[in-house]
Design a protein around this motif. Structure first.
Motif, PDB file in Angstrom:
ATOM      1  N   TRP A 176       0.877  -1.134   0.103  1.00 14.64           N
ATOM      2  CA  TRP A 176      -0.201   0.062   0.090  1.00 14.64           C
ATOM      3  C   TRP A 176       0.623   1.232   0.066  1.00 14.64           C
ATOM      4  N   PHE A 215     -10.445   4.375   1.584  1.00 14.09           N
ATOM      5  CA  PHE A 215      -9.577   3.175   1.669  1.00 14.09           C
ATOM      6  C   PHE A 215     -10.672   1.953   1.259  1.00 14.09           C
ATOM      7  N   HIS A 216     -10.027   0.726   1.235  1.00 15.12           N
ATOM      8  CA  HIS A 216     -10.915  -0.484   0.796  1.00 15.12           C
ATOM      9  C   HIS A 216     -11.880  -0.691   1.970  1.00 15.12           C
ATOM     10  N   GLN A 217     -12.975  -1.015   1.531  1.00 15.96           N
ATOM     11  CA  GLN A 217     -13.849  -1.537   2.686  1.00 15.96           C
ATOM     12  C   GLN A 217     -14.764  -2.753   2.115  1.00 15.96           C
ATOM     13  N   THR A 227      -7.407  -3.986   4.845  1.00 16.87           N
ATOM     14  CA  THR A 227      -7.537  -2.639   5.418  1.00 16.87           C
ATOM     15  C   THR A 227      -7.501  -3.186   7.200  1.00 16.87           C
ATOM     16  N   TYR A 228      -8.147  -3.898   7.569  1.00 15.21           N
ATOM     17  CA  TYR A 228      -8.053  -4.215   8.948  1.00 15.21           C
ATOM     18  C   TYR A 228      -6.702  -4.731   9.277  1.00 15.21           C
ATOM     19  N   THR A 230      -3.915  -4.081   8.012  1.00 16.24           N
ATOM     20  CA  THR A 230      -2.819  -3.172   7.831  1.00 16.24           C
ATOM     21  C   THR A 230      -3.219  -2.460   9.324  1.00 16.24           C
ATOM     22  N   LEU A 263     -10.147   1.775  13.448  1.00 15.80           N
ATOM     23  CA  LEU A 263     -10.595   1.803  11.953  1.00 15.80           C
ATOM     24  C   LEU A 263     -12.224   2.130  12.009  1.00 15.80           C
ATOM     25  N   ASN A 297      -3.988   2.889  -1.245  1.00 15.17           N
ATOM     26  CA  ASN A 297      -4.282   1.872  -2.299  1.00 15.17           C
ATOM     27  C   ASN A 297      -2.940   1.241  -2.444  1.00 15.17           C
TER      28      ASN A 297
END
Lengths: 465, 315
Positions: A176, A215-217, A227-228, A230, A263, A297
Motif C-alpha cells: 500500500w 480506503f478499501h471497505q 484494511t483491518y 494493516t 478503524l 491503495n
C-alpha cells in the motif's frame, strides 16, 4: 406398450453405465502429492506455442502481456504470451475451478501469495525447488520476497526458511501507498497513524465536499480484510500464532481491539457516505476526482492516477504531481505494511512442452537486466538490484515508496484454508464498517469463526458452513 | 378405410406391424426408428440433467472436495445434519424468506395493478404491454450492473434525484436496512412484467357477458372487481406467484453484482451461501447436500401449493 418400457430400461442402463464410468474416473489425480519440476529446463519446442497466464483484470496484466511479447519473443520467436484476465472477484474461483477439473487453459497461474497453500496441498502447481537451486540466483532477492511469493509452508514474517520448498517466483511486488493531497494537507506526509487521522479530519473540515479518507471497505476479494490487517499491524496486533495454529485470543487481543476501534470509530467517519463497498477502482476514482484528502491503495494500481485523461486534478502529469504526494504508510506502534503482489507458478496440468516453456520464461524473467526492463515497463520487480535501479525508481513517483517498504512487509496466512479465512474476515470487517455489527462483536466473531475453520481439519461432514 | 376403428384403438401396434415403406432398410423397423429419434434428446437429458443430479446426490453423502481430490469417503447424513442445524444457514434462510415474500408480494400487487389498468385501455394496449416487458428481456447481470451505478451513494442518479428535491443521501447498497430493500426493488423492476403478462392473459379471458350482466344489475366497480375479475384471474395469478417464488428462492446474480451479500452477510441468500461453500473452500460434499436440500424444499412447498391450487379449482 412394450417400447416405452424398453426405452426406459435402456435409459436406466445408460445412466448406470455413465455413473459407473464417472465413479471410476472421479478420483483421477486424486493423489494430491505435489509434482516436481526438473532441475534442468527440458528441451524447448521450436513449434509455435502460446504461453498462457491467468491474472485478474488490472493495468499490470496488460503491462505484462505487452512486455513479454516485446521482450521474451526476442529470445523465443515462436512463443506468444497471452495473459488471460478475469474480474478480481472471480480470480480465485477461475483458477481453482480449473485446478479442480485437473485441466487448465493456463500454463502460468499468477497466484496471490496466500493462495499458495491451497494450490500446493492439492498438488495443483509444480514444486520448483530444484529448478530454483539450479537456475535462479536466490541471493539477488530480499529473502522475504522470495519466501512470500513461493515458499510453503509459510515462514515467520520477514524470514525465509532455507529448507522449505519453493513453488513460485516473484512476478510483481506490491504494497500500500499513502496518497495525500499536497495542496490540502501540506508537502510533508503525516508520520504517524494518529497524525494521519488528525490531518484527514482537519482537511475534511476545511474542504467541504472532500472526504478525509478513502480506503478499501468492500466485502469481496480481500478488500476490507487487508484494511483491518494493516491497522492491526500498525497498532501492534497479530493475525495468528502460526506455530500453535491459534487465532482466538490473538487477533482479538487488546491490540486487535484497539485497531478495530481506530478503524471503525476514527477512520470510517472520515470516509465518504456509501463508500462501504469501495475497492481499488473506487478509491482511485475518489482521488482522481479530488474527493479525498488521504487515500490508501496498492502501488501497482496507482499508475492511472497520473493520467490527465482520468483525473480532474490537472491537465498534465506534472500538474497532478503538484497536488498528489505518495508516501510509505505512517507508523504507530509498529511500522508494518501489507504485502501485496503475486508470484508466478507452473500449472501441474499443463503439457510438458508448455511446462518447459514456463520454466524457461521464469528463468528469463528473473535475470537482472530483464527485471530492470520490467521495472521500466511499469512492473514492480523483486530483485534487490532492480529495486534500487534508476529504471525502477524513476519509473513512477510511488516506486520509492515500494523500495522503502520492502523491509516492513507482513503477509496473511497462506494455509489451504485461506479462502474461508479471508471471507470470514472480509464479511465481518465490512459489517463493522457499515454498522451491521458492533466492532467488538465483529472482531470476536472473526476470531471464533476462523479458529473453527482451522480446528475443523479432519472433521467429517458439514465442512465449509 | 375398411377398418378405421382398429386403427384408432391400437395405433402403435398397427403401425409396428405395417411393413417398412419401399426403400427403407428391412432392419430399420419402426421400433428402432423410434429409439433413433428419441436417443439424442434422451442422452442429452441424461448427461446434462439426470446424471449431474444423481452425482450431486451421491456426493451429498460424502466429504468429497473437488480440489483436494482423493477418494470420496461416505459420511452418510452428516452433511445434511450439519446444514440443518447450522446457525449460518438459518440466517441465510431467513434472509431468503424475507426477500422472497417481499419481492413476490410487491411484484404481484404491482403486476396485477398494471395489468388491470392496461386491460381497461383499448388504444395503445399492445405498445404499452411491449414497453412494460422490456426489463424482463434483459440479463440479470446487466440489470444488476446498471442499478449498481444508479444506486451509488456518491454519483448515482437516484441520490441525485433525491438531492434535487431536498432529500439527503441514502446509502442504498451499504446499509443493512436498505440493502435488502434495494435488492427487492431491482428484482421487482425486472420481474413485475412477468406477473403483469400472466395477469393480463387472465383478465383478457374473463367473459364480457359477466360484466354486462353486472352492469344491468347496476353493480359497482368494486363489486365487479371483487366478485368477477379477481376470482377468475386468481388461479392464474397464483401460478405466476409460484413461478416467481421459485425464481426468487434461488436468487444469486443480483446479490453477487449489487451487494456481494453485504453489508457483512446481511443480504446473503441461500444460493449465494451455497456458492461460497462450493467455491471458497471447495467443500463439494457439503455444497451438494445444501443444493439437494434446497431442491427438496422447493419441491415440497410447490407440491403443497399445487394442492391448494387444485382445491381452489375444485371449489
Amino acid at each position: 406398450m412394450r417400447y416405452p418400457k424398453r426405452i426406459g430400461r435402456l435409459a436406466a442402463a445408460m445412466l448406470v453405465a455413465t455413473t459407473l464410468a464417472a465413479c471410476g474416473g472421479g478420483d483421477d489425480g486424486g493423489n494430491a502429492s505435489t509434482p516436481k519440476a526438473p532441475a534442468d529446463i527440458p528441451e524447448l519446442t521450436k513449434e509455435p506455442l502460446t504461453l498462457s497466464f491467468i491474472w485478474f483484470d488490472w493495468p499490470p496484466a496488460k503491462a505484462l502481456e505487452a512486455f513479454a511479447n516485446a521482450e521474451y519473443t526476442k529470445e523465443r520467436s515462436n512463443v506468444t504470451v497471452k495473459v488471460n484476465v478475469v474480474p478480481n472477484a472471480n480470480w480465485h474461483d477461475a483458477m481453482f475451478t480449473q485446478f479442480a477439473a485437473r485441466k487448465t487453459d493456463f500454463d502460468i497461474p499468477i497466484l496471490d501469495s496466500q493462495h499458495i497453500g491451497e494450490a500446493v496441498t492439492n498438488g495443483n502447481i509444480l514444486d520448483i525447488t530444484d529448478f530454483v537451486k539450479k537456475n535462479i540466483d536466490v541471493n539477488a532477492y530480499n529473502p522475504y520476497l522470495l519466501a512470500a511469493y513461493g515458499q510453503f509452508p509459510q515462514a515467520e514474517t520477514g524470514q525465509r526458511d532455507e529448507n522449505a520448498s519453493l513453488y513460485g517466483l516473484p512476478l510483481l511486488g506490491d504494497t500500500w501507498t499513502m496518497i495525500y493531497r499536497k495542496d490540502l494537507i501540506g508537502e510533508t506526509p503525516p508520520a504517524t497513524w494518529d497524525e494521519m487521522i488528525a490531518a484527514a479530519q482537519k482537511c475534511q473540515t476545511e474542504n467541504p465536499g472532500v472526504s478525509g479518507l478513502a480506503f478499501h471497505q468492500a466485502n469481496g476479494s480481500d478488500a476490507a480484510a487487508v484494511t483491518y490487517n494493516t491497522v492491526n499491524g500498525v497498532y501492534g496486533g497479530n493475525l495468528w500464532d502460526s506455530k500453535a495454529r491459534k487465532i482466538e485470543g490473538v487477533i482479538n487481543d487488546a491490540a486487535g481491539q484497539e485497531a478495530m476501534d481506530v478503524l471503525v470509530n476514527k477512520m470510517k467517519p472520515l470516509t465518504a457516505a456509501g463508500s462501504g463497498n469501495w475497492f481499488i477502482d473506487e478509491v482511485n476514482a475518489a482521488v482522481a476526482q479530488g474527493k479525498a484528502c488521504i487515500a490508501f491503495n496498492w502501488i501497482a494500481a496507482s499508475g492511472g492516477l497520473l493520467d490527465p485523461e482520468q483525473s480532474t486534478l490537472g491537465k498534465t502529469r506534472e500538474e497532478i504531481l503538484g497536488k498528489l504526494g505518495f508516501a510509505t504508510l505512517p507508523k504507530q506502534k509498529t511500522d508494518l505494511v501489507p504485502l501485496g503482489g503475486m508470484g508466478m507458478h507452473v500449472s501441474a496440468y499443463s503439457s510438458p512442452e508448455k511446462q518447459a516453456e514456463a520454466l524457461n520464461f521464469m528463468k528469463w524473467f528473473e535475470q537482472a537486466d530483464i527485471q530492470k526492463k520490467w521495472a521500466a515497463a511499469g512492473g514492480v520487480p523483486a530483485r534487490t538490484d532492480a529495486l534500487s535501479s534508476p529504471e525502477f525508481l524513476n519509473a513512477g513517483p510511488f516506486n520509492k515508496v515500494y523500495a522503502d517498504s520492502v523491509s516492513r512487509m507482513r503477509d496473511m496466512w497462506n494455509v489451504p484454508e485461506y479462502a474461508r479465512l479471508i471471507d470470514i474476515e472480509n464479511t465481518n470487517v465490512n459489517a463493522a464498517l457499515n454498522g451491521a455489527k458492533p466492532p467488538k462483536d465483529a472482531l470476536n466473531d472473526i476470531a471464533k469463526e476462523q479458529q473453527a475453520v482451522l480446528d475443523s481439519a479432519g472433521k467429517k461432514g458439514g465442512g465449509g458452513l | 378405410m375398411s377398418d378405421p376403428v382398429s386403427l384408432t384403438d391400437h395405433p402403435v401396434r398397427e403401425a409396428s406391424s405395417t411393413p417398412p415403406a419401399p426403400g427403407r432398410s428391412r432392419h430399420l423397423s419402426d421400433r428402432w426408428l423410434t429409439v433413433a429419434f428419441i436417443s439424442p434428446a434422451l442422452l442429452l437429458l441424461l448427461a446434462m440433467s439426470v446424471f449431474p443430479l444423481l452425482w450431486a446426490l451421491y456426493l451429498s453423502f460424502t466429504d468429497y472436495s473437488a480440489t483436494r481430490g482423493g477418494p470420496a469417503t461416505f459420511v452418510w447424513f452428516e452433511n445434511f445434519t450439519a446444514i440443518l442445524t447450522s446457525a449460518q444457514v438459518h440466517l441465510r434462510a431467513f434472509t431468503t424468506l424475507l426477500y422472497v415474500v417481499g419481492a413476490v408480494t410487491l411484484q404481484t400487487v404491482l403486476g396485477f395493478s398494471i395489468a388491470y389498468l392496461i386491460s381497461r385501455r383499448v388504444r395503445g394496449r399492445g405498445v404499452l404491454t411491449t414497453l412494460f416487458l422490456v426489463p424482463m428481456m434483459l440479463s440479470p447481470v446487466v440489470v444488476g450492473l446498471f442499478w449498481r451505478f444508479m444506486l451509488d451513494a456518491q454519483f448515482g442518479v437516484i441520490n441525485s434525484m433525491l438531492g434535487s428535491i431536498g432529500l439527503g443521501q441514502v446509502e442504498w447498497l451499504t446499509k443493512q436496512n436498505t440493502a435488502l430493500i434495494s435488492l427487492i426493488v431491482v428484482d421487482t423492476w425486472q420481474w413485475t412484467p412477468f406477473i403483469m403478462l400472466i395477469a393480463l392473459a387472465g383478465l383478457t379471458a374473463v367473459p364480457k357477458y359477466l360484466y354486462e350482466a353486472a352492469s344491468i344489475d347496476r353493480a359497482s366497480e368494486w363489486f365487479r372487481f371483487r366478485t368477477i375479475t379477481l376470482p377468475l384471474v386468481w388461479p392464474l395469478l397464483l401460478i405466476a406467484v409460484l413461478f416467481r417464488a421459485i425464481e426468487a428462492f434461488r436468487l444469486f446474480d443480483l446479490v453477487y453484482i449489487l451487494t456481494s451479500g453485504g453489508p457483512g452477510v446481511s443480504t446473503e441468500t441461500l444460493s449465494f451461501h451455497v456458492y461460497k461453500v462450493a467455491f471458497l473452500g471447495f467443500n463439494t460434499g457439503t455444497a451438494s447436500a445444501y443444493g439437494i436440500l434446497m431442491v427438496l424444499i422447493v419441491i415440497v412447498l410447490a407440491q403443497l401449493y399445487m394442492r391448494y391450487l387444485n382445491k381452489l379449482k375444485e371449489d
